[in-house]
Design a protein around this motif. Structure first.
Motif, PDB file in Angstrom:
ATOM      1  N   ALA A  63      -1.016   9.332   8.723  1.00 10.18           N
ATOM      2  CA  ALA A  63      -0.731   7.891   8.814  1.00 10.18           C
ATOM      3  C   ALA A  63      -1.610   7.100   7.859  1.00 10.18           C
ATOM      4  N   ASN A  64      -2.871   7.484   7.750  1.00 13.58           N
ATOM      5  CA  ASN A  64      -3.785   6.800   6.841  1.00 13.58           C
ATOM      6  C   ASN A  64      -3.336   6.960   5.390  1.00 13.58           C
ATOM      7  N   ILE A  65      -2.945   8.163   5.024  1.00 14.54           N
ATOM      8  CA  ILE A  65      -2.466   8.402   3.653  1.00 14.54           C
ATOM      9  C   ILE A  65      -1.189   7.615   3.391  1.00 14.54           C
ATOM     10  N   ALA A  66      -0.264   7.613   4.360  1.00 15.64           N
ATOM     11  CA  ALA A  66       1.011   6.905   4.175  1.00 15.64           C
ATOM     12  C   ALA A  66       0.799   5.401   4.018  1.00 15.64           C
ATOM     13  N   VAL A  67      -0.021   4.819   4.874  1.00 13.43           N
ATOM     14  CA  VAL A  67      -0.257   3.373   4.797  1.00 13.43           C
ATOM     15  C   VAL A  67      -0.991   3.002   3.516  1.00 13.43           C
ATOM     16  N   SER A  68      -1.985   3.795   3.140  1.00 13.38           N
ATOM     17  CA  SER A  68      -2.724   3.471   1.918  1.00 13.38           C
ATOM     18  C   SER A  68      -1.844   3.616   0.684  1.00 13.38           C
ATOM     19  N   LEU A  69      -0.986   4.638   0.640  1.00 12.52           N
ATOM     20  CA  LEU A  69      -0.059   4.776  -0.484  1.00 12.52           C
ATOM     21  C   LEU A  69       0.960   3.649  -0.502  1.00 12.52           C
ATOM     22  N   PHE A  70       1.426   3.237   0.684  1.00 12.46           N
ATOM     23  CA  PHE A  70       2.361   2.119   0.758  1.00 12.46           C
ATOM     24  C   PHE A  70       1.718   0.848   0.218  1.00 12.46           C
ATOM     25  N   LEU A  71       0.483   0.576   0.633  1.00 14.56           N
ATOM     26  CA  LEU A  71      -0.213  -0.609   0.128  1.00 14.56           C
ATOM     27  C   LEU A  71      -0.430  -0.529  -1.375  1.00 14.56           C
ATOM     28  N   PHE A  72      -0.779   0.650  -1.859  1.00 19.93           N
ATOM     29  CA  PHE A  72      -1.056   0.799  -3.284  1.00 19.93           C
ATOM     30  C   PHE A  72       0.220   0.718  -4.125  1.00 19.93           C
ATOM     31  N   LEU A  73       1.282   1.380  -3.681  1.00 17.84           N
ATOM     32  CA  LEU A  73       2.500   1.439  -4.490  1.00 17.84           C
ATOM     33  C   LEU A  73       3.398   0.213  -4.330  1.00 17.84           C
ATOM     34  N   LYS A  74       3.403  -0.391  -3.166  1.00 18.35           N
ATOM     35  CA  LYS A  74       4.279  -1.535  -2.904  1.00 18.35           C
ATOM     36  C   LYS A  74       3.517  -2.858  -2.908  1.00 18.35           C
ATOM     37  N   ALA A  75       2.403  -2.909  -3.624  1.00 12.25           N
ATOM     38  CA  ALA A  75       1.585  -4.128  -3.650  1.00 12.25           C
ATOM     39  C   ALA A  75       2.350  -5.301  -4.252  1.00 12.25           C
ATOM     40  N   LEU A 114      -7.833  -3.124  10.155  1.00 12.13           N
ATOM     41  CA  LEU A 114      -7.119  -3.210  11.432  1.00 12.13           C
ATOM     42  C   LEU A 114      -5.995  -2.180  11.495  1.00 12.13           C
ATOM     43  N   ILE A 115      -5.317  -1.960  10.391  1.00  9.55           N
ATOM     44  CA  ILE A 115      -4.270  -0.937  10.354  1.00  9.55           C
ATOM     45  C   ILE A 115      -4.887   0.440  10.584  1.00  9.55           C
ATOM     46  N   TYR A 116      -6.041   0.669  10.007  1.00  5.07           N
ATOM     47  CA  TYR A 116      -6.732   1.944  10.172  1.00  5.07           C
ATOM     48  C   TYR A 116      -7.113   2.193  11.634  1.00  5.07           C
ATOM     49  N   LEU A 117      -7.390   1.130  12.389  1.00  8.61           N
ATOM     50  CA  LEU A 117      -7.829   1.277  13.782  1.00  8.61           C
ATOM     51  C   LEU A 117      -6.695   1.251  14.801  1.00  8.61           C
ATOM     52  N   ILE A 118      -5.442   1.164  14.358  1.00  5.53           N
ATOM     53  CA  ILE A 118      -4.311   1.126  15.297  1.00  5.53           C
ATOM     54  C   ILE A 118      -4.268   2.351  16.208  1.00  5.53           C
ATOM     55  N   PRO A 119      -4.456   3.595  15.721  1.00  4.42           N
ATOM     56  CA  PRO A 119      -4.449   4.731  16.655  1.00  4.42           C
ATOM     57  C   PRO A 119      -5.537   4.639  17.731  1.00  4.42           C
TER      58      PRO A 119
END
Length: 173
Positions: A63-75, A114-119
């Protein structure tokens, strides 16, 4: 440079920041899984808890990799959704532009955290619901729920009311 480009840059930095959070727990997580799995004597005793620990850790890492890639690629896409009017940023440094840059940077980095702490929030809520259901033997994990809620509210206020906040700060100066 326009405000959308600056926002996209800030979102990319937040994505990289979130991606580096993987390395905070990566080594200790996989080392502990390897150690417990290598001890054949404890394999039978700890079969269920280690599987839960292993699946949760893998899920958090993915989940961390997916969210960080989403933020980086879809900025660029995110910045287009956040910033409706594309205004050229002035090259001179004034109080208004500096205030907006600082507020936006803080808001995006807090949002990434905050996204990182959701789990952790989900785990805390599920255990809290279990305690309210009558299972009093379970102990609540160490998670600052009030801090999480307060930072979520402040982050949303900072991101969506950046113009009003920066105007208020400038009036106080």
């Amino acid at each position: 440079m326009t405000n959308r480009i600056l926002t996209a840059l800030t979102i990319r930095i937040a994505g990289l920041f979130l991606f580096t959070k993987i390395f905070d727990h990566f080594g200790s997580y996989f080392f502990s899984v390897f150690n417990v799995a290598s001890l054949s004597r404890f394999d039978e005793l700890l079969n269920e808890p280690i599987e839960k620990f292993y699946i949760t850790g893998i899920f958090l890492t993915i989940a961390n990799i997916a969210v960080s890639l989403f933020l980086f690629l879809k900025a660029d896409w995110i910045s287009n959704k956040l910033i409706k009017t594309d205004i050229e940023i002035k090259t001179e440094l004034n109080a208004e532009s500096l205030t907006k840059v600082i507020l936006l940077t803080v808001g995006i980095i807090w949002l990434a955290k905050l996204i990182y702490l959701i789990p952790d929030l989900i785990e805390y809520c599920s255990i809290f619901i279990s305690i309210l259901s009558g299972n009093e033997e379970i102990e609540l994990p160490d998670f600052a729920i009030a801090n999480y809620i307060l930072k979520t509210i402040l982050t949303l206020i900072i991101i969506f009311r950046i113009e009003k906040i920066s105007n208020w700060i400038i009036k106080k100066i």
